[in-house]
Enzyme design. Structure first.
Site, mmCIF file in Angstrom:
data_model
loop_
_atom_site.group_PDB
_atom_site.id
_atom_site.type_symbol
_atom_site.label_atom_id
_atom_site.label_comp_id
_atom_site.label_asym_id
_atom_site.label_seq_id
_atom_site.Cartn_x
_atom_site.Cartn_y
_atom_site.Cartn_z
ATOM 1 N N SER A 105 0.871 -1.182 0.000
ATOM 2 C CA SER A 105 0.000 0.000 0.000
ATOM 3 C C SER A 105 0.904 1.227 0.000
ATOM 4 O O SER A 105 2.093 1.121 0.348
ATOM 5 C CB SER A 105 -0.851 0.005 1.280
ATOM 6 O OG SER A 105 -1.479 1.266 1.466
ATOM 7 N N TYR A 148 -1.923 -0.750 10.312
ATOM 8 C CA TYR A 148 -1.950 -1.111 8.884
ATOM 9 C C TYR A 148 -0.617 -0.748 8.242
ATOM 10 O O TYR A 148 -0.008 -1.537 7.517
ATOM 11 C CB TYR A 148 -3.097 -0.349 8.224
ATOM 12 C CG TYR A 148 -3.312 -0.618 6.748
ATOM 13 C CD1 TYR A 148 -3.852 -1.822 6.313
ATOM 14 C CD2 TYR A 148 -2.997 0.351 5.798
ATOM 15 C CE1 TYR A 148 -4.065 -2.054 4.959
ATOM 16 C CE2 TYR A 148 -3.217 0.131 4.455
ATOM 17 C CZ TYR A 148 -3.753 -1.071 4.035
ATOM 18 O OH TYR A 148 -3.974 -1.293 2.698
HETATM 19 N N1 LIG Z 1 -8.858 -0.421 -1.645
HETATM 20 C C1 LIG Z 1 -7.881 0.375 -1.253
HETATM 21 O O1 LIG Z 1 -8.030 1.619 -1.165
HETATM 22 C C2 LIG Z 1 -6.522 -0.222 -0.945
HETATM 23 C C3 LIG Z 1 -5.407 0.646 -0.893
HETATM 24 C C4 LIG Z 1 -4.153 0.099 -0.636
HETATM 25 C C5 LIG Z 1 -4.008 -1.263 -0.460
HETATM 26 N N2 LIG Z 1 -5.103 -2.075 -0.502
HETATM 27 C C6 LIG Z 1 -4.894 -3.504 -0.297
HETATM 28 O O2 LIG Z 1 -5.595 -4.242 -1.284
HETATM 29 C C7 LIG Z 1 -6.037 -5.479 -0.710
HETATM 30 C C8 LIG Z 1 -7.564 -5.539 -0.687
HETATM 31 O O3 LIG Z 1 -8.065 -5.491 -1.926
HETATM 32 P P1 LIG Z 1 -9.313 -4.646 -2.453
HETATM 33 O O4 LIG Z 1 -9.137 -3.217 -2.186
HETATM 34 O O5 LIG Z 1 -9.415 -5.143 -3.826
HETATM 35 O O6 LIG Z 1 -10.492 -5.048 -1.456
HETATM 36 P P2 LIG Z 1 -11.913 -5.777 -1.600
HETATM 37 O O7 LIG Z 1 -12.636 -5.393 -0.365
HETATM 38 O O8 LIG Z 1 -12.537 -5.494 -2.924
HETATM 39 O O9 LIG Z 1 -11.534 -7.333 -1.568
HETATM 40 C C9 LIG Z 1 -10.987 -7.946 -0.433
HETATM 41 C C10 LIG Z 1 -11.271 -9.439 -0.549
HETATM 42 O O10 LIG Z 1 -10.533 -10.081 0.505
HETATM 43 C C11 LIG Z 1 -11.318 -11.161 0.969
HETATM 44 N N3 LIG Z 1 -10.851 -11.555 2.301
HETATM 45 C C12 LIG Z 1 -11.009 -10.853 3.452
HETATM 46 N N4 LIG Z 1 -10.510 -11.558 4.472
HETATM 47 C C13 LIG Z 1 -10.011 -12.712 3.967
HETATM 48 C C14 LIG Z 1 -9.392 -13.851 4.542
HETATM 49 N N5 LIG Z 1 -9.184 -13.941 5.872
HETATM 50 N N6 LIG Z 1 -9.026 -14.882 3.748
HETATM 51 C C15 LIG Z 1 -9.270 -14.814 2.402
HETATM 52 N N7 LIG Z 1 -9.863 -13.762 1.804
HETATM 53 C C16 LIG Z 1 -10.232 -12.715 2.580
HETATM 54 C C17 LIG Z 1 -12.734 -10.597 0.968
HETATM 55 O O11 LIG Z 1 -13.709 -11.619 1.021
HETATM 56 C C18 LIG Z 1 -12.745 -9.795 -0.338
HETATM 57 O O12 LIG Z 1 -13.228 -10.559 -1.421
HETATM 58 C C19 LIG Z 1 -5.507 -5.508 0.703
HETATM 59 O O13 LIG Z 1 -4.252 -6.121 0.748
HETATM 60 C C20 LIG Z 1 -5.423 -4.030 1.017
HETATM 61 O O14 LIG Z 1 -4.561 -3.770 2.104
HETATM 62 C C21 LIG Z 1 -6.353 -1.584 -0.744
#
Ligand SMILES: NC(=O)c1ccc[n+]([C@@H]2O[C@H](COP(=O)([O-])OP(=O)(O)OC[C@H]3O[C@@H](n4cnc5c(N)ncnc54)[C@H](O)[C@@H]3O)[C@@H](O)[C@H]2O)c1
Length: 256
Positions: free
Chosen positions: A141, A154
């Site tokens: 991130s 985080y």
């Molecule tokens: N969206 C943002 O603004 C942002 C910014 C920086 C980094 N990230 C990182 O991106 C990733 C999240 O992705 P996204 O934004 O596409 O989110 P999202 O909410 O669209 O998807 C997250 C997915 O993770 C799954 N999940 C949650 N807990 C889990 C577990 N214990 N085991 C398996 N699956 C699990 C959920 O069911 C969901 O489908 C994370 O690593 C997050 O730190 C997101």
């Protein structure tokens, strides 16, 4: 096609960036394993991959559990007949507090944000060596590159991911396994409101959302597909001389 005949596992692929990545990778010729705790979401991604003409397998797993992080790789490689690419995308916002921190919430955030990808990568390395090389991508991130007032725990986890990536890249270089980190800024997925709204004080939520958006020079959050394209580049042979980097894809957030 950039991923012709490649075999890929993507975690947290039932939604957001992971889903966009699976669809894009399939269009570029990869067979994908969709890993998520949410079966409905994972099946939705697999259906979208198939609709795009690709091949997808679903594995439902809770990556907070150490043995599940290894199982998804073994089962995924079995389904795919080997493994070339792994995107460790799973993560969670975790607790916002410093004072009054809940230790269980702290441990869960560290387990998902740091440990899950480490364990899956360790399980993946032997398959990639057997394939003659591979590419591992972690989702860190911008909070893994600069501090985050709203998210100290985080940020600690995502800095750890970047450090792990830089170290694993050196460890695995001789095996022709590249290891990189994607550092999204605010991205328009279901996690975005979760991140902004987890502060217990509802009166601060709107203010927090405004503060975050105002900090992006390009003036908008990223789209999942824009992040998926960066993931594609890092995973593909187009980035064949790139290892150990942490690439911000953030509308200019960290260059301020
Ligand atoms: N969206 C943002 O603004 C942002 C910014 C920086 C980094 N990230 C990182 O991106 C990733 C999240 O992705 P996204 O934004 O596409 O989110 P999202 O909410 O669209 O998807 C997250 C997915 O993770 C799954 N999940 C949650 N807990 C889990 C577990 N214990 N085991 C398996 N699956 C699990 C959920 O069911 C969901 O489908 C994370 O690593 C997050 O730190 C997101």
């Amino acid at each position: 096609m950039r991923l012709n005949n490649k075999r890929a596992i993507v975690t947290a692929a039932g939604s957001g960036m992971g889903r966009a990545g699976c669809i894009l990778f399939a269009r570029e010729g990869a067979a994908v394993v969709v890993v998520d705790i949410d079966e409905k979401g994972a099946r939705g991604t697999a259906d979208a991959v198939k609709a795009a003409g690709g091949t997808a397998h679903v594995i439902v797993a809770d990556l907070l559990k150490a043995d599940e992080c290894e199982r998804v790789v073994h089962d995924g490689a079995k389904a795919l007949g080997g493994l070339d690419l792994l995107w460790n995308h799973a993560g969670m916002p975790g607790p916002a507090e410093v004072e009054g921190l809940n230790l269980g919430a702290y441990a869960a955030a560290m387990d998902l944000n740091v440990r899950s990808g480490l364990l899956s990568s360790a399980a993946a390395a032997p398959y990639m060596r057997k394939a003659g090389g591979g590419s591992i991508l972690f989702t860190a991130s911008v909070a893994g590159l600069v501090g985050s007032m709203m998210a100290p725990v985080y940020s600690a986890g995502k800095f750890a991911v970047v450090g792990m990536v830089m170290s694993m890249a050196q460890r695995f270089a001789a095996d022709k396994i590249r290891v990189n980190a994607l550092c999204p800024g605010l991205t328009d997925t279901p996690m975005l409101p979760q991140f902004v709204n987890r502060n217990n004080d509802p009166s601060l939520q709107e203010e927090n959302a405004k503060k975050l958006a105002a900090a992006i020079p390009m003036g908008r959050p990223g789209r999942p597909e824009e992040l998926a394209h960066a993931a594609l580049w890092l995973l593909s042979d187009d980035a064949s001389y790139v290892t150990g980097i942490a690439l911000p894809v953030d509308g200019g957030y960290v260059c301020r």
